[in-house]
Design an enzyme around this catalytic site. Structure first.
Site, mmCIF file in Angstrom:
data_model
loop_
_atom_site.group_PDB
_atom_site.id
_atom_site.type_symbol
_atom_site.label_atom_id
_atom_site.label_comp_id
_atom_site.label_asym_id
_atom_site.label_seq_id
_atom_site.Cartn_x
_atom_site.Cartn_y
_atom_site.Cartn_z
ATOM 1 N N HIS A 144 0.823 -1.214 0.000
ATOM 2 C CA HIS A 144 0.000 0.000 0.000
ATOM 3 C C HIS A 144 0.856 1.262 0.000
ATOM 4 C CE1 HIS A 144 -3.957 -1.767 0.203
ATOM 5 N NE2 HIS A 144 -3.639 -2.495 1.259
ATOM 6 N N ASP A 172 -6.048 -4.522 -15.552
ATOM 7 C CA ASP A 172 -6.429 -5.923 -15.691
ATOM 8 C C ASP A 172 -7.950 -5.978 -15.551
ATOM 9 O OD1 ASP A 172 -6.289 -8.711 -15.822
ATOM 10 O OD2 ASP A 172 -6.020 -8.898 -13.665
ATOM 11 N N ASP A 174 -10.306 -9.214 -14.380
ATOM 12 C CA ASP A 174 -10.721 -9.960 -13.190
ATOM 13 C C ASP A 174 -9.942 -9.525 -11.958
ATOM 14 O OD1 ASP A 174 -12.703 -11.951 -14.167
ATOM 15 O OD2 ASP A 174 -11.054 -12.571 -15.447
ATOM 16 N N ASP A 180 -13.608 -11.940 -9.852
ATOM 17 C CA ASP A 180 -13.145 -13.004 -10.740
ATOM 18 C C ASP A 180 -14.329 -13.642 -11.462
ATOM 19 O OD1 ASP A 180 -11.409 -14.715 -11.985
ATOM 20 O OD2 ASP A 180 -11.291 -16.127 -10.318
ATOM 21 N N THR A 208 -6.394 -7.436 -20.818
ATOM 22 C CA THR A 208 -6.878 -8.641 -20.154
ATOM 23 C C THR A 208 -6.352 -9.904 -20.825
ATOM 24 O OG1 THR A 208 -8.903 -9.915 -19.642
ATOM 25 C CG2 THR A 208 -8.976 -8.481 -21.559
ATOM 26 N N ASP A 373 -7.695 -21.591 -13.412
ATOM 27 C CA ASP A 373 -7.229 -22.200 -14.656
ATOM 28 C C ASP A 373 -5.783 -21.797 -14.907
ATOM 29 O OD1 ASP A 373 -7.527 -19.534 -15.259
ATOM 30 O OD2 ASP A 373 -9.247 -19.802 -16.583
ATOM 31 N N LYS A 381 1.669 -8.968 -21.331
ATOM 32 C CA LYS A 381 1.056 -7.672 -21.034
ATOM 33 C C LYS A 381 2.008 -6.504 -21.255
ATOM 34 C CE LYS A 381 -2.868 -8.933 -18.203
ATOM 35 N NZ LYS A 381 -3.692 -8.632 -17.029
ATOM 36 N N ASP A 408 -3.686 -7.169 -10.298
ATOM 37 C CA ASP A 408 -3.618 -7.930 -9.046
ATOM 38 C C ASP A 408 -2.574 -9.028 -9.073
ATOM 39 O OD1 ASP A 408 -5.446 -10.829 -9.353
ATOM 40 O OD2 ASP A 408 -5.531 -9.338 -10.930
#
Length: 447
Positions: A144, A172, A174, A180, A208, A373, A381, A408
């Site tokens: 943070h 991103d 999800d 999610d 994404t 998955d 990315k 994330d």
């Protein structure tokens, strides 16, 4: 037993961040030295808290200086490297390494200064980190603080009207913009914040891993956002600054309006592919995906994964996804759950196997654990973000110092696909859509 297991699991090397762990180590000394009880004496408690706060702040100030030194050192190295390449110099004199590289060998690139002392004092005022005696500054505390420092930097650049103001913000999907497997619905609090960024001239890219070669799926998952954008009074040119980069760096879609219809339109690859991506041969791409697919089938058998687990092949990706089985009691179809350890074994083995496969070395690929998955995508990315930097402004591409990626998944090895975005711009490491909203509010409204 479960608590100890959880702690040991999170200490695995592929789950750690070297820079954050190093900062934790620096903060451990003042914490341990002052982890004492004053038997309810408020004056002594206050004095100890002030002393701890001062020592924590001094540490962050020193780290701030090390980051600044690394930025200058890296700039000098880049200039020297360009000079060597342009002048065909035979004898290369090494310039050495910045001190931070020696202290944290896994450290990456910093594109902006980070006001870490100010960020720590701000977070400490909210969370009373210095007042804790039993719980040391944690991974999340430091995450943070680093995020807040990055936000403070861009707030300062906006106030100064600097040339390094934020020009592009990428996200991103999800766990960043929505839960999610979810989508952006009309009530999502992130919508007005994204519209506000667009109104200020900031380009928005949703980068994404979800890879589809048609726009309908993206329009469905982002319906709340595009509906709000269509109904807003923003100039059309600013609305057009919303793009989706699918499959990490494989499919580009741009917002459009045409009469009553609106949504995303596909952009031809010739209009946005980076030069290095154009050099990849189709044979290497196909062989890499073939090899990854065979590896997944082998792992499915070796790990005794459920028969319902499906190995799915796409044009630019291959992965293993959880299938469904019929519950004998209810008769309903139930989604199977792959164990966390199974997912990580698959992604790390897949990554390791591809590293020794020649065709894969001639292209770029990304293996990651999506939480339920595992996928191997062509590209990554970092390429997706860089492609957007050039696509939005071909004449004056957006710089990494003018780019902010919010995601994330930043673990350094194997399982995280946001990690590579650090190569293309500044980042915020969040853990939920709620955190995304909090940081965007702070960034926009200086809260």
């Amino acid at each position: 037993m479960s608590s100890r297991y959880r702690v040991e699991y999170h200490l695995k090397s592929h789950r750690k961040d070297g820079f954050i762990d190093w900062i934790k180590g620096l903060l451990a000394a003042p914490f341990v030295l002052h982890a004492v009880s004053h038997d309810g004496d408020d004056n002594d408690e206050l004095a100890t808290t002030q002393r701890v706060r001062s020592q924590y702040a001094e540490i962050f100030k020193d780290i701030e200086s090390l980051v600044s030194d690394k930025i200058l050192f890296d700039e000098r190295n880049d200039q020297y490297r360009q000079y060597i390449e342009s002048n065909d110099v035979e004898e290369v004199i090494p310039l050495g390494q910045p001190r931070l590289d020696l202290l944290v060998p896994t450290i990456g690139t910093f594109f902006t200064q980070l006001p870490l002392e100010k960020a720590f004092l701000w977070e400490d005022a909210r969370k009373a980190i210095s007042s804790r005696r039993m719980v040391a500054p944690s991974f999340n505390d430091i995450r943070h603080i680093l995020n807040t420092a990055q936000v403070f930097h861009f707030i300062k650049q906006r106030k100064l009207k600097s040339k390094d103001q934020l020009r592009m913000c990428t996200f991103d999907g999800d766990v960043t913009l929505y839960e999610d497997g979810g989508s952006i619905v009309n009530t999502n609090p992130v919508i007005p914040l994204l519209v506000k960024l667009l109104s200020e001239g900031v380009c928005i890219g949703i980068v994404t891993a979800a890879g589809y070669d048609e726009a309908k799926t993206y329009e469905s998952r982002l319906n709340g956002l595009i509906t709000a954008l269509n109904g807003s009074d923003l100039p059309y040119a600013k609305k057009r600054n919303l793009c989706v980069m699918g499959g990490e760096s494989n499919y580009l879609f741009r917002y459009y309006e045409d009469g009553e219809s609106f949504g995303f339109e596909a952009i031809d690859k010739e209009g946005w592919l980076l030069p290095r991506m154009c050099t990849w041969s189709q044979d290497d791409l196909t062989q890499t995906l073939d090899f990854a697919e065979k590896t997944l089938y082998r792992l499915k058998k070796r790990l005794n994964l459920p028969e319902e687990a499906i190995i799915m092949r796409k044009a630019r990706a291959v992965g293993i996804v959880p299938g469904h089985f019929k519950d004998p009691e209810t008769g309903n179809m139930v989604k199977i759950q792959l164990d966390r350890e199974q997912l990580e074994e698959v992604v790390l083995t897949l990554q390791n196997s591809l590293e020794g496969f020649a065709p894969a070395q001639r292209i770029q690929y990304s293996c990651f654990d999506g939480g339920s998955d595992v996928w191997c995508d062509i590209g990554g990315k970092d390429l997706g973000v860089r492609a957007l930097q050039h696509y939005y402004d071909p004449e004056n591409p957006i710089k990494p110092s003018q780019t902010l990626h919010v995601g994330d998944q930043f673990a350094p090895v194997g399982s995280a696909n946001d990690f590579k975005a650090r190569l293309a711009g500044c980042t915020l490491w969040i853990s939920s859509p709620k955190e995304t909203v909090e940081y965007l509010r702070r960034l926009i409204h200086d809260e």
